[in-house]
Write a protein that holds these residues in place. Structure first.
Motif, PDB file in Angstrom:
ATOM      1  N   GLY A  81     -49.010   2.384 -41.418  1.00 43.05           N
ATOM      2  CA  GLY A  81     -48.169   2.660 -40.257  1.00 43.05           C
ATOM      3  C   GLY A  81     -48.989   2.920 -39.008  1.00 43.05           C
ATOM      4  N   ARG A  82     -48.304   3.423 -37.966  1.00 44.44           N
ATOM      5  CA  ARG A  82     -48.968   3.693 -36.698  1.00 44.44           C
ATOM      6  C   ARG A  82     -48.708   5.129 -36.258  1.00 44.44           C
ATOM      7  NH1 ARG A  82     -48.033  -1.542 -32.694  1.00 44.44           N
ATOM      8  NH2 ARG A  82     -49.091  -3.098 -34.010  1.00 44.44           N
ATOM      9  N   GLY A  83     -49.621   5.623 -35.428  1.00 44.34           N
ATOM     10  CA  GLY A  83     -49.435   6.962 -34.880  1.00 44.34           C
ATOM     11  C   GLY A  83     -49.721   8.057 -35.888  1.00 44.34           C
ATOM     12  N   PRO A  84     -49.160   9.253 -35.659  1.00 48.79           N
ATOM     13  CA  PRO A  84     -49.479  10.427 -36.471  1.00 48.79           C
ATOM     14  C   PRO A  84     -49.305  10.251 -37.977  1.00 48.79           C
ATOM     15  CG  PRO A  84     -48.317  11.096 -34.499  1.00 48.79           C
ATOM     16  CD  PRO A  84     -48.296   9.588 -34.515  1.00 48.79           C
ATOM     17  N   VAL A  85     -48.321   9.459 -38.404  1.00 47.88           N
ATOM     18  CA  VAL A  85     -48.108   9.296 -39.849  1.00 47.88           C
ATOM     19  C   VAL A  85     -49.287   8.590 -40.516  1.00 47.88           C
ATOM     20  CG1 VAL A  85     -45.606   9.280 -39.650  1.00 47.88           C
ATOM     21  CG2 VAL A  85     -46.857   7.119 -39.515  1.00 47.88           C
ATOM     22  N   ALA A  86     -50.066   7.850 -39.732  1.00 46.54           N
ATOM     23  CA  ALA A  86     -51.193   7.114 -40.292  1.00 46.54           C
ATOM     24  C   ALA A  86     -52.493   7.904 -40.247  1.00 46.54           C
ATOM     25  CB  ALA A  86     -51.376   5.790 -39.537  1.00 46.54           C
ATOM     26  N   TRP A  87     -52.482   9.066 -39.582  1.00 52.61           N
ATOM     27  CA  TRP A  87     -53.699   9.865 -39.456  1.00 52.61           C
ATOM     28  C   TRP A  87     -53.690  10.951 -40.519  1.00 52.61           C
ATOM     29  CZ3 TRP A  87     -52.075  10.726 -33.736  1.00 52.61           C
ATOM     30  CH2 TRP A  87     -52.198   9.512 -33.042  1.00 52.61           C
ATOM     31  N   ARG A  88     -54.574  10.838 -41.467  1.00 55.57           N
ATOM     32  CA  ARG A  88     -54.635  11.804 -42.552  1.00 55.57           C
ATOM     33  C   ARG A  88     -55.956  12.563 -42.486  1.00 55.57           C
ATOM     34  NH1 ARG A  88     -50.584   9.999 -46.215  1.00 55.57           N
ATOM     35  NH2 ARG A  88     -50.744  12.109 -47.056  1.00 55.57           N
ATOM     36  N   ASN A  89     -55.968  13.747 -42.968  1.00 55.22           N
ATOM     37  CA  ASN A  89     -57.158  14.575 -43.149  1.00 55.22           C
ATOM     38  C   ASN A  89     -58.206  14.424 -42.044  1.00 55.22           C
ATOM     39  OD1 ASN A  89     -56.399  16.027 -45.543  1.00 55.22           O
ATOM     40  ND2 ASN A  89     -56.460  14.086 -46.609  1.00 55.22           N
ATOM     41  N   HIS A  90     -59.403  13.872 -42.339  1.00 54.19           N
ATOM     42  CA  HIS A  90     -60.479  13.763 -41.354  1.00 54.19           C
ATOM     43  C   HIS A  90     -60.015  13.142 -40.038  1.00 54.19           C
ATOM     44  CE1 HIS A  90     -63.170  10.659 -39.607  1.00 54.19           C
ATOM     45  NE2 HIS A  90     -64.029  11.661 -39.483  1.00 54.19           N
ATOM     46  N   ASN A  91     -59.305  12.037 -40.102  1.00 54.13           N
ATOM     47  CA  ASN A  91     -58.866  11.364 -38.879  1.00 54.13           C
ATOM     48  C   ASN A  91     -57.902  12.216 -38.063  1.00 54.13           C
ATOM     49  OD1 ASN A  91     -60.408   9.141 -39.435  1.00 54.13           O
ATOM     50  ND2 ASN A  91     -58.718   7.828 -40.071  1.00 54.13           N
ATOM     51  N   ARG A  92     -57.013  12.921 -38.741  1.00 56.19           N
ATOM     52  CA  ARG A  92     -56.041  13.746 -38.028  1.00 56.19           C
ATOM     53  C   ARG A  92     -56.729  14.882 -37.279  1.00 56.19           C
ATOM     54  NH1 ARG A  92     -50.413  15.531 -37.978  1.00 56.19           N
ATOM     55  NH2 ARG A  92     -49.882  13.525 -38.863  1.00 56.19           N
ATOM     56  N   VAL A  93     -57.794  15.422 -37.841  1.00 58.15           N
ATOM     57  CA  VAL A  93     -58.530  16.488 -37.163  1.00 58.15           C
ATOM     58  C   VAL A  93     -59.129  15.973 -35.858  1.00 58.15           C
ATOM     59  CG1 VAL A  93     -60.455  18.110 -37.335  1.00 58.15           C
ATOM     60  CG2 VAL A  93     -58.994  17.691 -39.328  1.00 58.15           C
ATOM     61  N   HIS A  94     -59.709  14.798 -35.892  1.00 56.14           N
ATOM     62  CA  HIS A  94     -60.240  14.211 -34.660  1.00 56.14           C
ATOM     63  C   HIS A  94     -59.138  14.083 -33.611  1.00 56.14           C
ATOM     64  CE1 HIS A  94     -64.453  12.912 -35.354  1.00 56.14           C
ATOM     65  NE2 HIS A  94     -64.116  12.940 -36.634  1.00 56.14           N
ATOM     66  N   ARG A  95     -57.963  13.633 -34.019  1.00 59.25           N
ATOM     67  CA  ARG A  95     -56.840  13.470 -33.090  1.00 59.25           C
ATOM     68  C   ARG A  95     -56.333  14.810 -32.595  1.00 59.25           C
ATOM     69  NH1 ARG A  95     -55.740   8.216 -31.180  1.00 59.25           N
ATOM     70  NH2 ARG A  95     -56.590   6.777 -32.733  1.00 59.25           N
ATOM     71  N   TRP A  96     -56.315  15.813 -33.460  1.00 56.90           N
ATOM     72  CA  TRP A  96     -55.840  17.142 -33.076  1.00 56.90           C
ATOM     73  C   TRP A  96     -56.743  17.755 -32.010  1.00 56.90           C
ATOM     74  CZ3 TRP A  96     -57.647  22.157 -33.063  1.00 56.90           C
ATOM     75  CH2 TRP A  96     -56.687  23.171 -32.938  1.00 56.90           C
ATOM     76  N   VAL A  97     -58.043  17.596 -32.157  1.00 60.01           N
ATOM     77  CA  VAL A  97     -58.980  18.111 -31.152  1.00 60.01           C
ATOM     78  C   VAL A  97     -58.831  17.328 -29.856  1.00 60.01           C
ATOM     79  CG1 VAL A  97     -61.396  18.486 -30.561  1.00 60.01           C
ATOM     80  CG2 VAL A  97     -60.600  18.929 -32.895  1.00 60.01           C
ATOM     81  N   GLY A  98     -58.706  16.010 -29.968  1.00 57.50           N
ATOM     82  CA  GLY A  98     -58.489  15.172 -28.801  1.00 57.50           C
ATOM     83  C   GLY A  98     -59.705  15.066 -27.899  1.00 57.50           C
ATOM     84  N   GLY A  99     -59.504  14.480 -26.726  1.00 58.19           N
ATOM     85  CA  GLY A  99     -60.589  14.328 -25.767  1.00 58.19           C
ATOM     86  C   GLY A  99     -61.725  13.506 -26.328  1.00 58.19           C
ATOM     87  N   ASP A 100     -62.939  14.029 -26.206  1.00 59.74           N
ATOM     88  CA  ASP A 100     -64.122  13.298 -26.664  1.00 59.74           C
ATOM     89  C   ASP A 100     -64.138  13.062 -28.168  1.00 59.74           C
ATOM     90  OD1 ASP A 100     -66.031  12.720 -24.399  1.00 59.74           O
ATOM     91  OD2 ASP A 100     -65.679  14.846 -24.035  1.00 59.74           O
ATOM     92  N   MET A 101     -63.381  13.842 -28.919  1.00 64.41           N
ATOM     93  CA  MET A 101     -63.405  13.681 -30.376  1.00 64.41           C
ATOM     94  C   MET A 101     -62.667  12.434 -30.858  1.00 64.41           C
ATOM     95  SD  MET A 101     -64.910  15.667 -32.723  1.00 64.41           S
ATOM     96  CE  MET A 101     -63.868  16.228 -34.083  1.00 64.41           C
ATOM     97  N   VAL A 102     -61.995  11.738 -29.959  1.00 66.14           N
ATOM     98  CA  VAL A 102     -61.290  10.519 -30.329  1.00 66.14           C
ATOM     99  C   VAL A 102     -62.175   9.319 -29.999  1.00 66.14           C
ATOM    100  CG1 VAL A 102     -59.236   9.107 -29.977  1.00 66.14           C
ATOM    101  CG2 VAL A 102     -59.049  11.606 -29.903  1.00 66.14           C
ATOM    102  N   GLY A 103     -62.710   8.665 -31.015  1.00 65.09           N
ATOM    103  CA  GLY A 103     -63.525   7.472 -30.791  1.00 65.09           C
ATOM    104  C   GLY A 103     -64.970   7.632 -31.202  1.00 65.09           C
ATOM    105  N   GLY A 104     -65.748   6.602 -30.926  1.00 63.06           N
ATOM    106  CA  GLY A 104     -67.132   6.537 -31.377  1.00 63.06           C
ATOM    107  C   GLY A 104     -68.047   7.565 -30.761  1.00 63.06           C
ATOM    108  N   ALA A 105     -67.679   8.100 -29.576  1.00 57.62           N
ATOM    109  CA  ALA A 105     -68.525   9.090 -28.898  1.00 57.62           C
ATOM    110  C   ALA A 105     -68.143  10.521 -29.254  1.00 57.62           C
ATOM    111  CB  ALA A 105     -68.453   8.886 -27.383  1.00 57.62           C
TER     112      ALA A 105
END
Length: 288
Positions: A191-215
């Motif tokens: 799927g897309r969006g929050p339902v597709a973000w589990r565990n490690h990935n969801r934490v990156h999204r929750w922090v946001g900003g620089d934590m989203v992506g390769g940098a």
């Protein structure tokens, strides 16, 4: 003799200060930005060609284990008392709790541009200018919990869903693998969006900003987050002692993943080390 990695909430005031000072010193020396560049270079997705070692691949866990070791060695060259703490995001789930305190990582970003304004890593403090990124921003950004479209950190049951799978990884060995501990922990769901973000990935999204992506390495919380991910792998190994890193051998001729993933005894770029050599690090460090 093995050293200890602690829960970030268990650090003393002195340990917090020494950890922060070591981070700031390797940043001042230019060493820290090398780690950012490495992660950007090895953040290769399914859709790209060539070898994948850091993400969307079985070597996600050993690659980051070695990455943490390299950073920890840099910190310990500054101060031998320092070790990387871990942030248990299933337990410490509020934006005001550790590690988001003024004497550690500071808090969330301001509403207008998500710039972090508190703590030692705020741009205004003068010690943490972003030099390697996928954007032109010079300041650290965060959006803890995502103000406009809130999400929650993974729960203990979310993590248990991954931990209970006894198989390390499975074909097709990428972000679409639906079976296996590695991808369930890394967190690429359907799927897309929050339902597709589990565990490690969801934490990156929750922090946001620089934590989203390769940098994402630009935010020091990257290391505390991945120390906990590494701890989860350690716990999984103890729970499922008869199961190991997979694949044990490289994919065969004709397999679309041939030459794109690292098997158990193959070298793990950019280092001269194999996943097999990183499965047992009890002689280097332990968690408490």
């Amino acid at each position: 003799m093995a050293y200890t990695r602690k829960d970030v909430t268990a650090l003393t005031r002195t340990e917090r200060r020494r950890l922060v000072n070591a981070f700031l010193e390797i940043k001042r020396r230019g060493e820290y930005d090398e780690f950012v560049r490495t992660h950007i270079e090895y953040y290769v997705s399914d859709g790209e060609g060539g070898l994948r070692t850091a993400h969307m691949t079985p070597s996600f866990l050993p690659w980051h284990r070695q990455f943490l070791l390299e950073l920890e060695r840099a910190l310990r060259r500054v101060d031998s008392s320092v070790t990387l703490p871990y942030w248990d995001w299933t337990k410490d789930r509020k934006a005001g709790a550790a590690p988001w305190t003024d004497d550690l990582l500071g808090g969330t970003g301001r509403i207008t541009d998500r710039q972090v304004m508190t703590g030692p890593f705020a741009y205004s403090a003068g010690n943490w200018t972003i030099r390697e990124s996928i954007t032109d921003a010079r300041f650290l950004t965060r959006d803890l919990g995502r103000r406009r479209d809130p999400i929650e950190l993974p729960t203990r049951s979310d993590l248990e869903w991954a931990m209970s799978d006894p198989v390390y990884d499975s074909s097709p060995w990428d972000s679409t693998s639906r079976k296996g501990f590695r991808n369930k922990l890394e967190g690429w769901g359907a799927g897309r969006g929050p339902v597709a973000w589990r565990n490690h990935n969801r934490v990156h999204r929750w922090v946001g900003g620089d934590m989203v992506g390769g940098a994402s390495v630009n935010d020091p919380v990257f290391w505390l987050h991945h120390a906990f991910v590494d701890l989860c792998w350690t716990r999984w190994q103890k729970r499922h002692r008869n199961h190991r890193y997979l694949p044990a051998k490289p994919p065969g001729i004709g397999d679309e993943q041939r030459g794109r993933i690292v098997a158990r005894h193959q070298k793990l770029p950019p280092w001269d080390v194999t996943p097999d050599q990183l499965e047992d690090v009890s002689g280097i460090y332990r968690y408490v």
